[in-house]
Write a protein that holds these residues in place. Structure first.
Motif, PDB file in Angstrom:
ATOM      1  N   ALA A 238       0.044  33.720  11.259  1.00 22.71           N
ATOM      2  CA  ALA A 238      -0.440  33.434   9.907  1.00 22.71           C
ATOM      3  C   ALA A 238      -0.978  32.006   9.835  1.00 22.71           C
ATOM      4  O   ALA A 238      -0.525  31.119  10.553  1.00 22.71           O
ATOM      5  N   GLY A 239      -1.957  31.801   8.977  1.00 20.54           N
ATOM      6  CA  GLY A 239      -2.505  30.467   8.753  1.00 20.54           C
ATOM      7  C   GLY A 239      -4.003  30.423   8.961  1.00 20.54           C
ATOM      8  O   GLY A 239      -4.565  31.245   9.668  1.00 20.54           O
ATOM      9  N   ASN A 240      -4.634  29.454   8.318  1.00 20.73           N
ATOM     10  CA  ASN A 240      -6.093  29.331   8.370  1.00 20.73           C
ATOM     11  C   ASN A 240      -6.573  28.096   9.123  1.00 20.73           C
ATOM     12  O   ASN A 240      -7.743  27.739   9.039  1.00 20.73           O
ATOM     13  N   SER A 241      -5.699  27.467   9.878  1.00 19.49           N
ATOM     14  CA  SER A 241      -6.078  26.217  10.535  1.00 19.49           C
ATOM     15  C   SER A 241      -7.038  26.407  11.706  1.00 19.49           C
ATOM     16  O   SER A 241      -7.610  25.445  12.193  1.00 19.49           O
ATOM     17  N   MET A 242      -7.233  27.652  12.144  1.00 10.08           N
ATOM     18  CA  MET A 242      -8.171  27.900  13.249  1.00 10.08           C
ATOM     19  C   MET A 242      -9.467  28.557  12.772  1.00 10.08           C
ATOM     20  O   MET A 242     -10.288  28.972  13.585  1.00 10.08           O
ATOM     21  N   LEU A 243      -9.673  28.629  11.444  1.00 10.92           N
ATOM     22  CA  LEU A 243     -10.931  29.166  10.926  1.00 10.92           C
ATOM     23  C   LEU A 243     -12.099  28.310  11.390  1.00 10.92           C
ATOM     24  O   LEU A 243     -11.938  27.094  11.522  1.00 10.92           O
ATOM     25  N   PRO A 244     -13.253  28.811  11.647  1.00  7.32           N
ATOM     26  CA  PRO A 244     -13.636  30.216  11.573  1.00  7.32           C
ATOM     27  C   PRO A 244     -13.389  30.989  12.875  1.00  7.32           C
ATOM     28  O   PRO A 244     -13.692  32.170  12.943  1.00  7.32           O
ATOM     29  N   LEU A 245     -12.815  30.334  13.895  1.00  6.68           N
ATOM     30  CA  LEU A 245     -12.589  31.029  15.175  1.00  6.68           C
ATOM     31  C   LEU A 245     -11.596  32.184  15.047  1.00  6.68           C
ATOM     32  O   LEU A 245     -11.839  33.280  15.543  1.00  6.68           O
ATOM     33  N   ILE A 246     -10.443  31.895  14.436  1.00  6.25           N
ATOM     34  CA  ILE A 246      -9.384  32.892  14.281  1.00  6.25           C
ATOM     35  C   ILE A 246      -8.938  32.876  12.825  1.00  6.25           C
ATOM     36  O   ILE A 246      -8.583  31.821  12.292  1.00  6.25           O
ATOM     37  N   ARG A 247      -8.960  34.049  12.195  1.00  5.32           N
ATOM     38  CA  ARG A 247      -8.496  34.184  10.806  1.00  5.32           C
ATOM     39  C   ARG A 247      -6.983  34.407  10.783  1.00  5.32           C
ATOM     40  O   ARG A 247      -6.387  34.814  11.778  1.00  5.32           O
ATOM     41  N   SER A 248      -6.381  34.173   9.645  1.00  5.18           N
ATOM     42  CA  SER A 248      -4.960  34.428   9.484  1.00  5.18           C
ATOM     43  C   SER A 248      -4.652  35.881   9.824  1.00  5.18           C
ATOM     44  O   SER A 248      -5.314  36.796   9.337  1.00  5.18           O
ATOM     45  N   MET A 249      -3.679  36.098  10.692  1.00  6.91           N
ATOM     46  CA  MET A 249      -3.197  37.408  11.138  1.00  6.91           C
ATOM     47  C   MET A 249      -4.208  38.185  11.975  1.00  6.91           C
ATOM     48  O   MET A 249      -4.033  39.369  12.224  1.00  6.91           O
ATOM     49  N   GLN A 250      -5.260  37.527  12.440  1.00 10.96           N
ATOM     50  CA  GLN A 250      -6.210  38.182  13.343  1.00 10.96           C
ATOM     51  C   GLN A 250      -5.565  38.252  14.730  1.00 10.96           C
ATOM     52  O   GLN A 250      -5.092  37.237  15.248  1.00 10.96           O
ATOM     53  N   PRO A 251      -5.530  39.420  15.339  1.00  5.27           N
ATOM     54  CA  PRO A 251      -4.862  39.538  16.634  1.00  5.27           C
ATOM     55  C   PRO A 251      -5.648  38.871  17.764  1.00  5.27           C
ATOM     56  O   PRO A 251      -6.881  38.867  17.760  1.00  5.27           O
ATOM     57  N   VAL A 252      -4.893  38.300  18.687  1.00  2.19           N
ATOM     58  CA  VAL A 252      -5.466  37.716  19.894  1.00  2.19           C
ATOM     59  C   VAL A 252      -4.680  38.234  21.097  1.00  2.19           C
ATOM     60  O   VAL A 252      -3.536  38.667  20.968  1.00  2.19           O
ATOM     61  N   THR A 253      -5.300  38.184  22.255  1.00  2.00           N
ATOM     62  CA  THR A 253      -4.608  38.493  23.501  1.00  2.00           C
ATOM     63  C   THR A 253      -4.201  37.176  24.141  1.00  2.00           C
ATOM     64  O   THR A 253      -5.018  36.262  24.271  1.00  2.00           O
ATOM     65  N   LEU A 254      -2.921  37.084  24.512  1.00  2.50           N
ATOM     66  CA  LEU A 254      -2.374  35.901  25.169  1.00  2.50           C
ATOM     67  C   LEU A 254      -2.008  36.258  26.601  1.00  2.50           C
ATOM     68  O   LEU A 254      -1.341  37.263  26.840  1.00  2.50           O
ATOM     69  N   GLU A 255      -2.433  35.429  27.532  1.00  2.00           N
ATOM     70  CA  GLU A 255      -2.040  35.614  28.926  1.00  2.00           C
ATOM     71  C   GLU A 255      -1.242  34.405  29.377  1.00  2.00           C
ATOM     72  O   GLU A 255      -1.487  33.284  28.916  1.00  2.00           O
ATOM     73  N   PRO A 256      -0.294  34.606  30.291  1.00  2.00           N
ATOM     74  CA  PRO A 256       0.474  33.468  30.815  1.00  2.00           C
ATOM     75  C   PRO A 256      -0.448  32.454  31.482  1.00  2.00           C
ATOM     76  O   PRO A 256      -1.514  32.802  31.980  1.00  2.00           O
TER      77      PRO A 256
END
Length: 101
Positions: free
Chosen positions: A22-40
């Motif tokens: 949650a959060g808008n601090s990465m807008l416009p790249l990532i919206r709040s609750m927008q899913p991302v894939t994380l890799e180690p």
């Protein structure tokens, strides 16, 4: 999924295919609750501009690396707010995909 669970899974070498924060601090790249894939980050060379999942001063963030100084990484949001400096030990994953909701 909670941040602590994500951290533990990434430390164990597992890819997380749909992590939401949650959060808008990465807008416009990532919206709040927008899913991302994380890799180690096991063998990844981290650089400025990478979006990473990390812990800064007790808080988990999916934010950018804004500067590298030796073995330290400055973590910032997409609006140039600096969260602080961390070592690689506090970075658990790297965003490899930004998915649609």
């Amino acid at each position: 999924m909670r941040s602590i669970e994500a951290m533990n899974r990434l430390r164990a070498g597992e890819t997380i295919f749909r992590y939401r924060e949650a959060g808008n601090s990465m807008l416009p790249l990532i919206r709040s609750m927008q899913p991302v894939t994380l890799e180690p980050i096991q063998d990844v060379e981290l650089k400025v501009g990478d979006i990473v999942f990390c812990k800064v001063r007790g808080n988990f963030y999916t934010h950018k690396i804004s500067k590298v100084r030796g073995k330290q990484y400055q973590i910032s949001n997409n609006h140039r707010h600096v969260n602080g400096w961390v070592t690689r030990n506090s970075i658990y994953g790297i965003v490899t995909k930004i998915l649609e909701k």
